[in-house]
Each structure stands twice: as structure tokens, then as C-alpha cells.
Design an enzyme around this catalytic site. Structure first.
Site, PDB file in Angstrom:
ATOM      1  N   CYS A 144       0.944  -1.255  -0.078  1.00  0.00           N
ATOM      2  CA  CYS A 144      -0.115  -0.130  -0.124  1.00  0.00           C
ATOM      3  C   CYS A 144       0.908   1.126   0.053  1.00  0.00           C
ATOM      4  O   CYS A 144       1.858   1.284   0.810  1.00  0.00           O
ATOM      5  CB  CYS A 144      -1.043   0.039   1.156  1.00  0.00           C
ATOM      6  SG  CYS A 144      -2.093  -1.217   1.330  1.00  0.00           S
ATOM      7  N   ARG A 197       4.011  -0.432  -4.744  1.00  0.00           N
ATOM      8  CA  ARG A 197       3.755  -0.905  -3.340  1.00  0.00           C
ATOM      9  C   ARG A 197       2.384  -1.475  -3.213  1.00  0.00           C
ATOM     10  O   ARG A 197       1.914  -1.974  -2.453  1.00  0.00           O
ATOM     11  CB  ARG A 197       3.573   0.216  -2.284  1.00  0.00           C
ATOM     12  CG  ARG A 197       4.936   0.913  -2.326  1.00  0.00           C
ATOM     13  CD  ARG A 197       4.935   2.170  -1.359  1.00  0.00           C
ATOM     14  NE  ARG A 197       4.576   1.610   0.045  1.00  0.00           N
ATOM     15  CZ  ARG A 197       5.536   1.294   0.946  1.00  0.00           C
ATOM     16  NH1 ARG A 197       6.874   1.430   0.546  1.00  0.00           N
ATOM     17  NH2 ARG A 197       5.298   0.611   2.037  1.00  0.00           N
ATOM     18  N   TRP A 237      -2.636  -2.754  -1.490  1.00  0.00           N
ATOM     19  CA  TRP A 237      -2.445  -4.217  -1.730  1.00  0.00           C
ATOM     20  C   TRP A 237      -3.554  -4.685  -0.953  1.00  0.00           C
ATOM     21  O   TRP A 237      -2.897  -4.495   0.535  1.00  0.00           O
ATOM     22  CB  TRP A 237      -1.034  -4.379  -1.545  1.00  0.00           C
ATOM     23  CG  TRP A 237      -0.534  -6.027  -1.761  1.00  0.00           C
ATOM     24  CD1 TRP A 237      -0.358  -6.249  -3.295  1.00  0.00           C
ATOM     25  CD2 TRP A 237      -0.740  -6.964  -0.846  1.00  0.00           C
ATOM     26  NE1 TRP A 237      -0.053  -7.774  -2.981  1.00  0.00           N
ATOM     27  CE2 TRP A 237      -0.250  -8.104  -1.759  1.00  0.00           C
ATOM     28  CE3 TRP A 237      -0.808  -6.962   0.308  1.00  0.00           C
ATOM     29  CZ2 TRP A 237       0.056  -9.232  -1.126  1.00  0.00           C
ATOM     30  CZ3 TRP A 237      -0.661  -8.066   0.923  1.00  0.00           C
ATOM     31  CH2 TRP A 237      -0.338  -9.316   0.163  1.00  0.00           C
ATOM     32  N   ASN A 288      -2.137   2.075   5.881  1.00  0.00           N
ATOM     33  CA  ASN A 288      -1.120   0.949   5.450  1.00  0.00           C
ATOM     34  C   ASN A 288      -0.787   0.060   6.592  1.00  0.00           C
ATOM     35  O   ASN A 288      -0.225   0.410   7.409  1.00  0.00           O
ATOM     36  CB  ASN A 288       0.176   1.738   4.550  1.00  0.00           C
ATOM     37  CG  ASN A 288       1.261   0.663   4.365  1.00  0.00           C
ATOM     38  OD1 ASN A 288       0.984  -0.429   4.295  1.00  0.00           O
ATOM     39  ND2 ASN A 288       2.286   1.093   4.360  1.00  0.00           N
ATOM     40  N   GLY A 289      -1.037  -1.106   6.268  1.00  0.00           N
ATOM     41  CA  GLY A 289      -0.917  -1.988   7.583  1.00  0.00           C
ATOM     42  C   GLY A 289      -1.647  -2.997   7.772  1.00  0.00           C
ATOM     43  O   GLY A 289      -2.885  -3.044   7.246  1.00  0.00           O
ATOM     44  N   GLU A 306      16.493 -18.385  -7.604  1.00  0.00           N
ATOM     45  CA  GLU A 306      16.311 -16.885  -7.910  1.00  0.00           C
ATOM     46  C   GLU A 306      15.562 -16.818  -9.215  1.00  0.00           C
ATOM     47  O   GLU A 306      14.618 -16.197  -9.484  1.00  0.00           O
ATOM     48  CB  GLU A 306      17.369 -16.060  -7.557  1.00  0.00           C
ATOM     49  CG  GLU A 306      17.254 -14.667  -8.137  1.00  0.00           C
ATOM     50  CD  GLU A 306      16.155 -13.882  -7.291  1.00  0.00           C
ATOM     51  OE1 GLU A 306      15.850 -14.251  -6.569  1.00  0.00           O
ATOM     52  OE2 GLU A 306      16.060 -12.557  -7.725  1.00  0.00           O
ATOM     53  N   LYS A 309      11.968 -15.460 -10.368  1.00  0.00           N
ATOM     54  CA  LYS A 309      11.813 -14.304 -11.340  1.00  0.00           C
ATOM     55  C   LYS A 309      10.793 -14.690 -12.156  1.00  0.00           C
ATOM     56  O   LYS A 309      10.043 -13.915 -12.633  1.00  0.00           O
ATOM     57  CB  LYS A 309      13.035 -13.788 -12.071  1.00  0.00           C
ATOM     58  CG  LYS A 309      14.230 -13.220 -11.113  1.00  0.00           C
ATOM     59  CD  LYS A 309      13.680 -11.699 -10.805  1.00  0.00           C
ATOM     60  CE  LYS A 309      13.137 -11.921  -9.567  1.00  0.00           C
ATOM     61  NZ  LYS A 309      13.973 -11.377  -8.329  1.00  0.00           N
ATOM     62  N   GLU A 322       7.212 -14.936 -10.937  1.00  0.00           N
ATOM     63  CA  GLU A 322       6.518 -13.504 -10.785  1.00  0.00           C
ATOM     64  C   GLU A 322       6.141 -12.873 -11.905  1.00  0.00           C
ATOM     65  O   GLU A 322       5.142 -12.160 -11.900  1.00  0.00           O
ATOM     66  CB  GLU A 322       7.723 -12.562  -9.865  1.00  0.00           C
ATOM     67  CG  GLU A 322       7.958 -13.023  -8.492  1.00  0.00           C
ATOM     68  CD  GLU A 322       9.289 -12.047  -8.175  1.00  0.00           C
ATOM     69  OE1 GLU A 322       8.809 -11.205  -7.258  1.00  0.00           O
ATOM     70  OE2 GLU A 322      10.227 -12.105  -8.630  1.00  0.00           O
ATOM     71  N   HIS A 347      15.546 -37.206  -6.475  1.00  0.00           N
ATOM     72  CA  HIS A 347      14.602 -37.462  -5.355  1.00  0.00           C
ATOM     73  C   HIS A 347      13.174 -37.139  -5.458  1.00  0.00           C
ATOM     74  O   HIS A 347      12.512 -37.238  -4.559  1.00  0.00           O
ATOM     75  CB  HIS A 347      15.345 -36.861  -4.020  1.00  0.00           C
ATOM     76  CG  HIS A 347      16.743 -37.585  -3.875  1.00  0.00           C
ATOM     77  ND1 HIS A 347      17.045 -38.719  -3.189  1.00  0.00           N
ATOM     78  CD2 HIS A 347      17.824 -36.908  -4.066  1.00  0.00           C
ATOM     79  CE1 HIS A 347      18.185 -38.655  -3.444  1.00  0.00           C
ATOM     80  NE2 HIS A 347      18.732 -37.720  -3.739  1.00  0.00           N
ATOM     81  N   LYS A 359       5.853  -4.263  -3.740  1.00  0.00           N
ATOM     82  CA  LYS A 359       7.202  -4.077  -3.859  1.00  0.00           C
ATOM     83  C   LYS A 359       7.817  -4.440  -2.479  1.00  0.00           C
ATOM     84  O   LYS A 359       8.625  -5.138  -2.143  1.00  0.00           O
ATOM     85  CB  LYS A 359       7.447  -2.684  -4.131  1.00  0.00           C
ATOM     86  CG  LYS A 359       9.274  -2.570  -4.224  1.00  0.00           C
ATOM     87  CD  LYS A 359       9.802  -3.500  -5.184  1.00  0.00           C
ATOM     88  CE  LYS A 359      11.356  -3.288  -5.278  1.00  0.00           C
ATOM     89  NZ  LYS A 359      11.855  -4.458  -5.910  1.00  0.00           N
TER      90      LYS A 359
HETATM   91  C1  F6R Z   1      11.422 -10.940  -5.580  1.00  0.00           C
HETATM   92  C2  F6R Z   1      10.951  -9.739  -4.361  1.00  0.00           C
HETATM   93  C3  F6R Z   1      10.494 -10.116  -3.013  1.00  0.00           C
HETATM   94  C4  F6R Z   1      11.681  -9.588  -2.045  1.00  0.00           C
HETATM   95  C5  F6R Z   1      11.154  -9.674  -0.648  1.00  0.00           C
HETATM   96  C6  F6R Z   1      11.915  -9.180   0.505  1.00  0.00           C
HETATM   97  O1  F6R Z   1      11.676 -10.392  -6.699  1.00  0.00           O
HETATM   98  O2  F6R Z   1      11.485  -8.833  -4.834  1.00  0.00           O
HETATM   99  O3  F6R Z   1      10.845 -11.551  -2.837  1.00  0.00           O
HETATM  100  O4  F6R Z   1      12.830  -9.886  -2.130  1.00  0.00           O
HETATM  101  O5  F6R Z   1       9.697  -9.351  -0.622  1.00  0.00           O
HETATM  102  O6  F6R Z   1      11.950  -7.806   0.256  1.00  0.00           O
HETATM  103  P1  F6R Z   1      12.984  -7.055   1.137  1.00  0.00           P
HETATM  104  O7  F6R Z   1      14.345  -7.167   0.345  1.00  0.00           O
HETATM  105  O8  F6R Z   1      12.570  -5.510   0.593  1.00  0.00           O
HETATM  106  O9  F6R Z   1      12.978  -7.266   2.493  1.00  0.00           O
END
Ligand code: F6R
Length: 611
Positions: A2, A27, A73, A99-100, A484, A488, A491, A507, A606
């Protein structure tokens, strides 16, 4: 999660809030809204992205000098017009954004329902707002006092910002656990979840702390604690340029940020790594070097992509520093009863510095006497402030929801920290130490080489974009990179992908392999090379499609693979900084080829400021 923006001052509030919401859309973007205070208090809100709100307001009277805005969000209640913020109180006199999460909202809702309140939305926010209004009625007090009383009853995390129709010259805000920045202009004030909506108007900011209340008028800022004592605002200068938060000619922030990596890694090394002198200068580490070298154990705490950086750092720290390392998901750690000793060092890794689970996990470790090092990107963020010491990653604002440049900056900083500890402890010999400094130093130029693969990876994306599933495999230092890469892809392209240690495949996951399954191997030349060659053969024998990230000059794997992405040679400890980049590009181009909004993937936000 948010985004919130507010303005009070002589300018028109709506355009400032709208622009700010667009900057904060990373956000959350399932609905948005504004409340504008003129003679009346008007609330406009809409399901969908901020552009849809903007369209719906064309031709409407949006004239106001005070306003609040929110991009959501969803936590409580589906994305919809009625669950969008701002919410209005029962009397219509107050409007609020939040927000929260208010954890005890069911209890508060039950109390209010017994008193005859009804609710237009499913949100915890509307409950809190009516709770505030109810306190005001019962105590015959002002909004500010009612907010203070209400927040003492609230369990959870929040930033709330309120407008009161009867106080058109005031915006009231409070924070616990979610970020809030105040921008101080000339005769005007701004409020936002981060500095991006503010920087084009002022560089003077105040970061609001937990349990603080801000009362903003055009020409006055009053900061108080919940006990109604006045506090002195600590004004800081923002070190951020507008260009850093704009797309600069790229189609998306994600691709801009992928292409920024030669510079962000360079910036991360700059002023720290000196190959000629053989030194790494990091004040936060140097000042606490005894704690680090004498640590019985290091516990790395993070979420998501940052957790993948932590996992890779485990391999690097154990190899170089010979200190046992444990890697924890912050969300698990905070609810377990972990054994923490005073001699333990916690390294908390976070791009945003605002991830709720990571913050609470740090607090828990702190209570148990652990020393906290933060590896954080956003300067002045909550994690940076609650850590005992730390190192910034200096990747600049990361706006694309999928983390890319922050990840490589985290790996760079963590590798430097490991090298510094190892040198101090004497667990690395001088020639290997100098070799690794040189290897790190050479990375930005090698990343430029990798980025030249962009066009060929785009073609690869067209070939594989219709896959339903994908498997990402790696061993050793490349295993976290496989995780990773899979994250990616999930997502950005919504293709189901799993990352696995290549040897674990036998396994279980090997059962998935058939002629339709793309299997991405992260198989650069390292000490696991021969082993991963065998794993590739095992996939080929089952007719899987092999796409491999390999080192330049590798004729063996290239012959076995359906497609390759070739990266320059590098020491295995730093090679992941190169091998992750083709995987970022592949996910990006598949997402684009499928027509998705890669900067705002569905259901994501984000900065995960709720647990
Ligand atoms: C994936 C991504 C998330 C963040 C996670 C932690 O692309 O961006 O998985 O890595 O939400 O966020 P931070 O690093 O801001 O604590």
C-alpha cells in the site's frame, strides 16, 4: 505494501497526490483513491490501477489544498471500489487511509457493531476509523486526541493518515511498523510511504518513528508521541535525484534496473574495494570487526530474493570465514522459539528495509542479545535504523516489483563483508584474497558483456513463453541462483517454476521431466562442473529441453543443450553475479512476450509491510 501520499499547502493537492500515487504503485495496485478537503470532504476511489482512478475523475471538481491518497494491496477484503481507501467514518466527517494490518479488528468491529455501527467495506481500516470517531463522540475530544486513545488499543502495524472536515487546515498521521516520510516545503507539507512522491518538491524530510503522531498544517509540523509529548523533528536531507526514479527511455523499470547493474555493482564497490592497496573499507564492518570475527554463529534473516542472497552468502561465509551460518526465513524465525546466544550475529538483508517479517525477526533477535548487522538498500529505512550496524547496498531506488539490481548489490556487499572478516580472522591466504578482490573488481565490466545477450535471450523467450512449467537447477554457489531464476519467472510470467539443487532432482522432481519441460541449468565452470554435466545428461535422457547458463568456451555443455546463455569466466565465488543476469532477462522477456505488466505483476507489491 500500500502506498500513501498526502499534501497540505497552497498548491492544488490532487495533481500532487495523483503523481505521487503513480510513483508508489509498486507498493500495491489493486485499487486506489483520494480524499480531497475543500469546503466539503470528497472521497473518490476505484478498483484497478491509479490510471483508472484518474480516468474516472476527468471533469470532476478536484479543487483542494489538502488531500490524502492511497494505492492498495489488499489484505482485508477483495480488491473492489468499496474496499478501496480512503474510507469515510459513519458520520462522513473523517476520511482515512491506512497501510498495515489491524490485528484486533474483529474485536473492535464486534464492539462497534454492538453499538449499532454498520460497515460499508470488509476492511480493518474502516473499523479503526469508526473506532476513532466513536472515541471522539464518547470523550467529546478532538480528532488528534481520539487517534491517540485509539492507537493505544490497536494491535498491529499501521500508517494512518486522516482528514477531518471540521479541521480543513490539518492532516493527522501516525505510524507503527509501516514507513512514513514527511517532506518539508516552504509553507507546505507532504507525506508519503517513501520519498519518491516528495523529491521533486523538497529534499528536506523527517522519517516518522513508531508510536509517533504528526500533525501537519501548511506552515507547521508538530510531532508527538502517543503520550502527547512534543518531539523535535529530526530533519534530514534526501540524497536522491528525480532521474533515479524515472524510466529513462526504457519500456519498464525492470529492464532499466537489469541494465543498471554494471553501474550499481560498481557503485557498491566504489570507495570500498581497493585492489591496489588490497583493502576493503566498510566503516560499519570495521567498527564492529571483533564482534564479527568472534561470532559463534551468523544467522542470516531475509525474505524472498533477499533470502536467496542470504543463502548464497552462507556458502561464501562458510568457505571464507569458517563461521557456521544459518539462513532463516524471517517469517518462520519470528514465530519459532529460536535458540539465540549473545555471541550470535544476525545479518538481516532487505532491499526496502521495511519488510514486516524481517523487522520483527530482528527485534526478536535483539531482545535475545544478538548483534544485528543490516544489509539494506533504502537509506534511512526501518531496518537500517533498528540495526546496530550495517552496510548499504547503494543500488539506488528499485521500482520494478521483481528485485534485480538490489539482489546483485546484496551479493556484492555480502561478499565484501565475508572477505573482510576472513582477512581479519586469517582464514584466507593473501593470494586468494587479492585474487577475489580482483575478481570482484572485474565484475561490472563482465556484467556489461552479459547484457549483450539481451537480444538473443529475447528470442529464447519467444521460444519458451508457452511453457506451463519450468525447472531451474544448480549446484553449490549456483543453487541459490537457480532458486532466484525460478522466482523471477514465476513472478513476471506466471509460469510455474521450481528451483532445486541439481542433485536433489533425482529424489522427486525428475518425475516431471518430459519433452515439454524446459530445464534451466545454471552450470558455469566451477568445482561442481563434472557433477552438473551428469545431471544434464540425466535430463536429456528423459527428453527434457535443456537451457543452460554456461561459461565462455564450454563446448561440452553447449553440445548437450538445446539452448545456451554464455557468460564470461569468473571465480566460482563471484560467478553468480553474472549467471543470475541471463535469468533475469529471460523472465523479463517471457513476461513481456506474454503481454503482462512486468513492473506490476499480479498480486504482488514491492515492499511487504504486512506479515
Ligand atoms: C522478489 C522480491 C521479493 C523481495 C522480498 C523481500 O523479486 O522482490 O521476494 O525480495 O519481498 O523484500 P526486501 O528485500 O525489501 O526485504
Amino acid at each position: 505494501m500500500c502506498g500513501i501520499v498526502a499534501y497540505i499547502g497552497p498548491r492544488e493537492a490532487y495533481p500532487i497526490i495523483l503523481k505521487g500515487l503513480k510513483r508508489l504503485e509498486y507498493r500495491g495496485y489493486d485499487s486506489s483513491g483520494v480524499a480531497l478537503l475543500n469546503k466539503n470532504l470528497q472521497v473518490f476511489k476505484k478498483k484497478g490501477k491509479v490510471a483508472e482512478l484518474e480516468d474516472s475523475l476527468v471533469g470532476k471538481d478536484v479543487h483542494a489544498h489538502a488531500g490524502i491518497g492511497h494505492t492498495r494491496w489488499a489484505t482485508h477484503g477483495e480488491p473492489s471500489d468499496r474496499n478501496a481507501h480512503p474510507h469515510s467514518s459513519a458520520s462522513g466527517r473523517l476520511a482515512m487511509i491506512h497501510n498495515g494490518i489491524i490485528e484486533n479488528y474483529t474485536q473492535l468491529k464486534a464492539e462497534l457493531t454492538r453499538k449499532g455501527y454498520t460497515f460499508k467495506s470488509d476492511t480493518d481500516t474502516e473499523v479503526l476509523l469508526n473506532f476513532i470517531e466513536d472515541i471522539q463522540k464518547n470523550n467529546n475530544c478532538g480528532t488528534e486526541e481520539a487517534v491517540r486513545i485509539a492507537l493505544k488499543r490497536v494491535v498491529g502495524a499501521y500508517v494512518i493518515v486522516l482528514l477531518d472536515r471540521d479541521q480543513p487546515d490539518t492532516v493527522i498521521a501516525a505510524r507503527k511498523g509501516s514507513p512514513l516520510v514527511i517532506g518539508i516545503g516552504k509553507g507546505e507539507h507532504f507525506l508519503a510511504s517513501d520519498a519518491s512522491p516528495i523529491i521533486e518538491y523538497t529534499k528536506e524530510v523527517v522519517y516518522v518513528n513508531d508510536y509517533e503522531l504528526a500533525i501537519l498544517k501548511a506552515d507547521e509540523l508538530i510531532l508527538k508521541n502517543l503520550g502527547n509529548e512534543k518531539l523535535t523533528p529530526y530533519i534530514q536531507k534526501l540524497d536522491l535525484e528525480l532521474a533515479a526514479i524515472e524510466k529513462g527511455g526504457y519500456d519498464h523499470f525492470m529492464i532499466k534496473e537489469i541494465f543498471e547493474q554494471p553501474d550499481t555493482i560498481f557503485d557498491c564497490l566504489r570507495g570500498r574495494l581497493d585492489v591496489t592497496k588490497g583493502t576493503i573499507t566498510m566503516a560499519g564492518i570495521q567498527n564492529n570487526i571483533d564482534k564479527l570475527t568472534k561470532a559463534n554463529r551468523i544467522i542470516m534473516i531475509a525474505c524472498g530474493t533477499s533470502w536467496h542472497a542470504a543463502l548464497l552468502a552462507e556458502y561464501v561465509f562458510e568457505e571464507l570465514c569458517r563461521i557456521p551460518v544459518e539462513v532463516e526465513y524471517a517469517s518462520e524465525f519470528r514465530y519459532r522459539n529460536p535458540v539465540i546466544h549473545p555471541g550470535d550475529v544476525i545479518i538481516a538483508i532487505s532491499q526496502s528495509g521495511e519488510t514486516a517479517d524481517t523487522i520483527v525477526a530482528i527485534e526478536k533477535a535483539k531482545e535475545n542479545g544478538a548483534f544485528i548487522m543490516g544489509v539494506v538498500n533504502v537509506v534511512g529505512s526501518s531496518i537500517a535504523r533498528i540495526s546496530h550496524a550495517g552496510a548499504y547496498t547503494h543500488a539506488g531506488p528499485e521500482i520494478g516489483v521483481a528485485s534485480t539490481k538490489a539482489f546483485t548489490a546484496q551479493l556484492t556487499v555480502l561478499t565484501m563483508i565475508a572477505l573482510k572478516i576472513a582477512k581479519e580472522k586469517g582464514t584466507i591466504d593473501q593470494s586468494r584474497y587479492i585474487h577475489l578482490l580482483e575478481e570482484l573488481h572485474a565484475i561490472p565490466e563482465k556484467v556489461k558483456e552479459v547484457l549483450k545477450l539481451s537480444d538473443s535471450i529475447k528470442r529464447l523467450a519467444d521460444k519458451y513463453k508457452d511453457a506451463k512449467d519450468a525447472l531451474y537447477l544448480g549446484r553449490g554457489y549456483n543453487f541459490p541462483i537457480a532458486l532466484e531464476g525460478a522466482l523471477k519467472l514465476k513472478e513476471i510470467s506466471y509460469i510455474h517454476a521450481e528451483g532445486y539443487p541439481a542433485a536433489e532432482m533425482k529424489h522427486g522432481p525428475i518425475a516431471l521431466v518430459d519433452e515439454h519441460l524446459p530445464v534451466v541449468f545454471v552450470a558455469t565452470r566451477d568445482s561442481y562442473y563434472e557433477k552438473i554435466v551428469s545431471n544434464i545428461q540425466e535430463i536429456k535422457a528423459r527428453k527434457g529441453k535443456v537451457i543452460a547458463v554456461i561459461s565462455k568456451g564450454d563446448d561440452v555443455i553447449s553440445k548437450m543443450s538445446d539452448d545456451t546463455m554464455i557468460v564470461p569466466e569468473a571465480d566460482e565465488l563471484v560467478a553468480p553475479l553474472l549467471s543470475v543476469i541471463p535469468l533475469q532477462l529471460l523472465a523479463y522477456y517471457i513476461g513481456v512476450a506474454k503481454g503482462y505488466d512486468v513492473d506490476k505483476p499480479r498480486n504482488l507489491a514491492k515492499s511487504v509491510t504486512v506479515e
